[in-house]
Design a protein around this motif. Structure first.
Motif, short mmCIF file in Angstrom:
data_model
loop_
_atom_site.label_atom_id
_atom_site.label_comp_id
_atom_site.label_asym_id
_atom_site.label_seq_id
_atom_site.Cartn_x
_atom_site.Cartn_y
_atom_site.Cartn_z
N THR A 58 14.41 -68.47 52.89
CA THR A 58 14.35 -68.98 51.53
C THR A 58 14.60 -70.48 51.52
O THR A 58 15.14 -71.04 52.46
N ASP A 59 14.21 -71.10 50.45
CA ASP A 59 14.41 -72.53 50.31
C ASP A 59 14.76 -72.81 48.85
O ASP A 59 14.06 -72.36 47.94
N GLN A 60 15.83 -73.57 48.68
CA GLN A 60 16.32 -73.83 47.32
C GLN A 60 15.36 -74.70 46.51
O GLN A 60 15.43 -74.74 45.30
N ARG A 61 14.47 -75.41 47.19
CA ARG A 61 13.54 -76.30 46.47
C ARG A 61 12.42 -75.53 45.80
O ARG A 61 11.66 -76.08 45.02
N VAL A 62 12.32 -74.27 46.14
CA VAL A 62 11.24 -73.45 45.59
C VAL A 62 11.82 -72.40 44.65
O VAL A 62 12.68 -71.63 45.04
N ASN A 63 11.36 -72.45 43.41
CA ASN A 63 11.79 -71.47 42.43
C ASN A 63 10.64 -70.49 42.22
O ASN A 63 9.63 -70.83 41.61
N ILE A 99 3.37 -65.67 54.85
CA ILE A 99 4.11 -65.51 53.60
C ILE A 99 4.02 -66.83 52.83
O ILE A 99 4.35 -67.88 53.37
N ILE A 100 3.54 -66.75 51.62
CA ILE A 100 3.43 -67.96 50.80
C ILE A 100 4.49 -67.91 49.70
O ILE A 100 4.46 -67.03 48.84
N ARG A 101 5.42 -68.84 49.80
CA ARG A 101 6.49 -68.94 48.79
C ARG A 101 6.18 -70.18 47.96
O ARG A 101 6.55 -71.29 48.32
N ALA A 102 5.48 -69.98 46.87
CA ALA A 102 5.10 -71.12 46.02
C ALA A 102 5.98 -71.16 44.78
O ALA A 102 6.33 -70.11 44.23
N ASP A 103 6.30 -72.36 44.37
CA ASP A 103 7.11 -72.55 43.17
C ASP A 103 6.34 -72.07 41.95
O ASP A 103 5.11 -72.16 41.91
N GLU A 104 7.07 -71.60 40.95
CA GLU A 104 6.38 -71.08 39.76
C GLU A 104 5.61 -72.17 39.01
O GLU A 104 4.68 -71.88 38.26
#
Lengths: 159, 153
Positions: free
Chosen positions: B41-46, B112-117
């Motif tokens: 996880t990364d805190q910069r990504v919501n 896995i793509i963790r994109a910000d909302e």
């Protein structure tokens, strides 16, 4: 034989200080590393590039969902084919329409329907995620999860 | 007047047992709730919310995780990459490693793509497209699990 008893028994004092030190260090470690985060989940999609596409083409016609955006990236409109959904909850309308089109009584994976999402470039990702949610399935009143469409893909971007 | 001494003053020892009990209970609590699997996880990504996003039934085998922030920056392997070209070059290196040092095909590796909302959907598509050109086929779009319906914007 006579056993001599120890006359003076000294009280054994257990040193608690080191243990308390360690306990507090552990507690502070856990306190500082603790973060309240909602659990994460995935939408698994298989999207081979059009060149290397090896999957059998679906017999059912491809449904196209169009997501339009305002210049600020907010949702401007949702469209399924030629049908536009306006109002407060366009994704709910999209979902209802899809449920009418795709039979899901036979269980997950019973339909090989494929849906392509064509979104404006600057659309905020949260709307794309809502669209994927509306397309892929639903949770019934008993909390059971039902799959509606398993094959979701994004339309290829223009260069 | 004569002041009488009160006798020998012993060392006053507080009862530590309740405190130690509490401390151990707290430690046990934190130990049970700590989740080391959140290393990716990364805190910069919501992440965007979705009630249908569920953890995979089986963990992915050596997945690649790409983060996309709301200012169109990519985070891969702990490094922030401002352009897609840099991400592409990192992924190219990764594919070469997969091809040379593993028996797996690139198409079997999950991205896995963790994109910000608030990230642009087009940027997510570009990431997918860049991966597709490198023969990746399996993608996992990550969202935050929600108990309420997200179909109402």
């Amino acid at each position: 034989m006579k056993f001599t008893s120890h006359q003076r028994r000294e009280d054994i004092i257990v040193q608690m200080t080191p243990m308390i030190d360690i306990v507090f260090q552990l507690m502070f470690f856990f306190l500082f590393t603790f973060k309240i985060a909602l659990p994460e989940g995935d939408f698994s999609i298989r999207m081979p590039s059009s060149k290397s596409s090896s999957g059998a083409p679906s017999e059912t016609p491809l449904l196209k969902v169009r997501l339009r955006a305002t210049p600020e990236g907010e949702l401007a409109g949702v469209q399924l084919g030629d049908v536009a959904f306006n109002g407060a909850a366009p994704f709910q309308q999209l979902h209802s329409k899809l449920r009418g089109l795709i039979p899901d009584e036979a269980g997950p994976g019973s339909s090989d329907q494929e849906v392509e999402i064509e979104a404006d470039f600057n659309l905020k990702y949260r709307y794309a995620m809502s669209a994927i949610t509306a397309i892929t399935g639903y949770i019934d009143e008993n909390g059971a999860r039902h799959t509606l469409v398993e094959r979701v893909r994004f339309a290829p971007l223009g260069e | 007047m004569r002041i009488r001494a009160r006798g020998p003053q012993g060392i006053v020892e507080g009862d530590m047992t309740p405190m130690i009990d509490c401390a151990f209970q707290l430690i046990s609590f934190f130990m049970f709730v700590i989740n080391f699997s959140e290393v990716e996880t990364d805190q910069r990504v919501n992440l965007p919310m979705s009630e249908l996003a569920r953890p995979p039934e089986a963990p992915y085998e050596q997945p690649l995780t790409i983060h996309l922030t709301d200012d169109d920056h990519f985070i891969y392997g702990g490094r922030e990459l401002p352009t897609l070209a840099e991400l592409r070059s990192e992924l190219l290196q990764e594919t070469q490693i997969i091809k040379r040092h593993t028996s797996k095909k690139v198409a079997e590796v999950t991205v896995i793509i963790r994109a910000d909302e608030d990230a642009k959907t087009g940027m997510v598509q570009r990431v997918i497209q860049a991966c597709q050109r490198l023969e990746f086929e399996k993608f996992a779009l990550r969202g935050k699990q929600s108990e309420v319906s997200t179909e109402r914007p």
